[in-house]
Enzyme design. Structure first.
Site, PDB file in Angstrom:
ATOM      1  CG  HIS A  62      -2.029   1.015   1.147  1.00 33.35           C
ATOM      2  ND1 HIS A  62      -1.862   2.338   1.420  1.00 33.35           N
ATOM      3  CD2 HIS A  62      -3.338   0.873   0.820  1.00 33.35           C
ATOM      4  CE1 HIS A  62      -3.002   2.985   1.287  1.00 33.35           C
ATOM      5  NE2 HIS A  62      -3.919   2.127   0.923  1.00 33.35           N
ATOM      6  CB  ILE A  68       0.270   6.729   1.676  1.00 29.49           C
ATOM      7  CG1 ILE A  68      -0.860   5.961   0.988  1.00 29.49           C
ATOM      8  CG2 ILE A  68       1.027   7.552   0.662  1.00 29.49           C
ATOM      9  CD1 ILE A  68      -1.945   6.872   0.450  1.00 29.49           C
ATOM     10  N   GLY A  71      -5.781   5.085   5.059  1.00 32.94           N
ATOM     11  CA  GLY A  71      -6.668   5.930   5.856  1.00 32.94           C
ATOM     12  C   GLY A  71      -7.373   5.162   6.959  1.00 32.94           C
ATOM     13  CB  VAL A  72      -9.033   1.836   7.154  1.00 34.32           C
ATOM     14  CG1 VAL A  72     -10.194   2.119   6.234  1.00 34.32           C
ATOM     15  CG2 VAL A  72      -7.979   1.009   6.479  1.00 34.32           C
ATOM     16  CD  GLU A  76      -7.699  -0.521  14.677  1.00 35.84           C
ATOM     17  OE1 GLU A  76      -8.833  -0.476  14.152  1.00 35.84           O
ATOM     18  OE2 GLU A  76      -7.478  -1.087  15.767  1.00 35.84           O
TER      19      GLU A  76
END
Lengths: 165, 115
Positions: A62, A68, A71-72, A76
């Site tokens: 990723h 990067i 976003g999740v 978290e």
């Protein structure tokens, strides 16, 4: 700061490190997303840090050519700090760290809702993601938390989470 | 003088229905929510009442969203321990809001009685 500390009484003066975090969270590698707790007002507010390195296992994919922090995973990290903020309080339904040391899924910190979450800039290897969570309201075993992640003082993500115990 | 519209039980009920539809993004008309039907799935009917069919079956996350909405809209504070029986229907909720509004400390009456 000293005045605020006196007012809240319970706020930590020294940052809390990994041993304390492991007592307050059931998460372990590769899903532990809080490296340090800088401020802790149990049941009210917390500040912490998630450091991002090129060595993170998920950055392999990723993305291979553009690593990067997903976003999740920002969400978290914020949810985990929210769990720390809730677990550290002695409120009913907030298990004590000692009693809860072996807990798997019970207790605070399970995500029930992600609301109005926006991502404003990518979080890259080398970045220190500052995490801030503030309790908005609790109702029984569900807790609404305002959450923000910042890099070098700039908002990287912000929104609201609902955590359920 | 007419009752303060903010404390008027009819406007509270209407406001609650609008709040539920708006904040929970329900695709129903506010007026379609009956005053006595159960709002939540898990709540038992208050003692002596038969549980009614046709409730909204809202869950605990939606209940929390509703509490935050009520606090913002009417400027009241709902305590965590006031729940269960007061959180049953529009009827019981509007009574709770009305009571909280009545108990609310009177703020400086800035300009209220100026006319």
């Amino acid at each position: 700061m000293p005045l605020e500390a006196a007012a809240h009484g319970e706020k930590v003066q020294e940052p809390l490190g990994v041993p304390e975090i492991l007592r307050l969270l059931p998460h372990r590698f590769p899903m532990l997303f809080v490296d340090r707790i800088d401020r802790l007002e149990p049941g009210r507010y917390a500040e912490g840090v998630k450091c991002v390195t090129a060595n993170e296992p998920f950055l392999v994919g990723h993305f291979p050519d553009y690593p990067i922090l997903p976003g999740v995973f920002i969400v978290e990290a914020l949810a985990q700090l929210g769990g720390i903020m809730l677990r550290s309080s002695g409120a009913p339904g907030g298990p004590s760290p000692a009693r809860d040391a072996g807990a798997k899924t019970d207790g605070h910190g399970v995500l029930a809702s992600i609301q109005k979450m926006r991502f404003f800039q990518p979080v890259l290897p080398g970045d220190q993601l500052q995490l801030r969570v503030t309790l908005v309201k609790s109702l029984g075993n569900v807790h609404q938390v305002k959450a923000e992640g910042l890099v070098r003082g700039q908002t990287a993500a912000a929104g609201e989470l609902v955590l359920a115990s | 003088m007419a009752a303060n519209p903010a404390v008027d039980i009819v406007s509270i009920k209407q406001g609650l229905k609008e709040l539920i539809v708006e904040r929970l993004k329900l695709e129903i008309a506010p007026s379609s929510i009956g005053d006595a039907v159960p709002l939540f799935g898990a709540n038992e009917a208050p003692e002596g009442q038969q549980a009614q069919e046709g409730g909204l079956a809202l869950d605990s996350v939606e209940a929390l969203e509703l509490v935050v909405g009520i606090e913002e809209r009417w400027g009241v504070a709902i305590q965590d321990d006031s729940m269960a029986s007061e959180f049953y229907s529009i009827d019981t909720l509007s009574n709770l809001v009305q009571r909280l509004l009545a108990e609310r400390p009177v703020e400086a009456p800035e300009g209220v009685h100026a006319a």
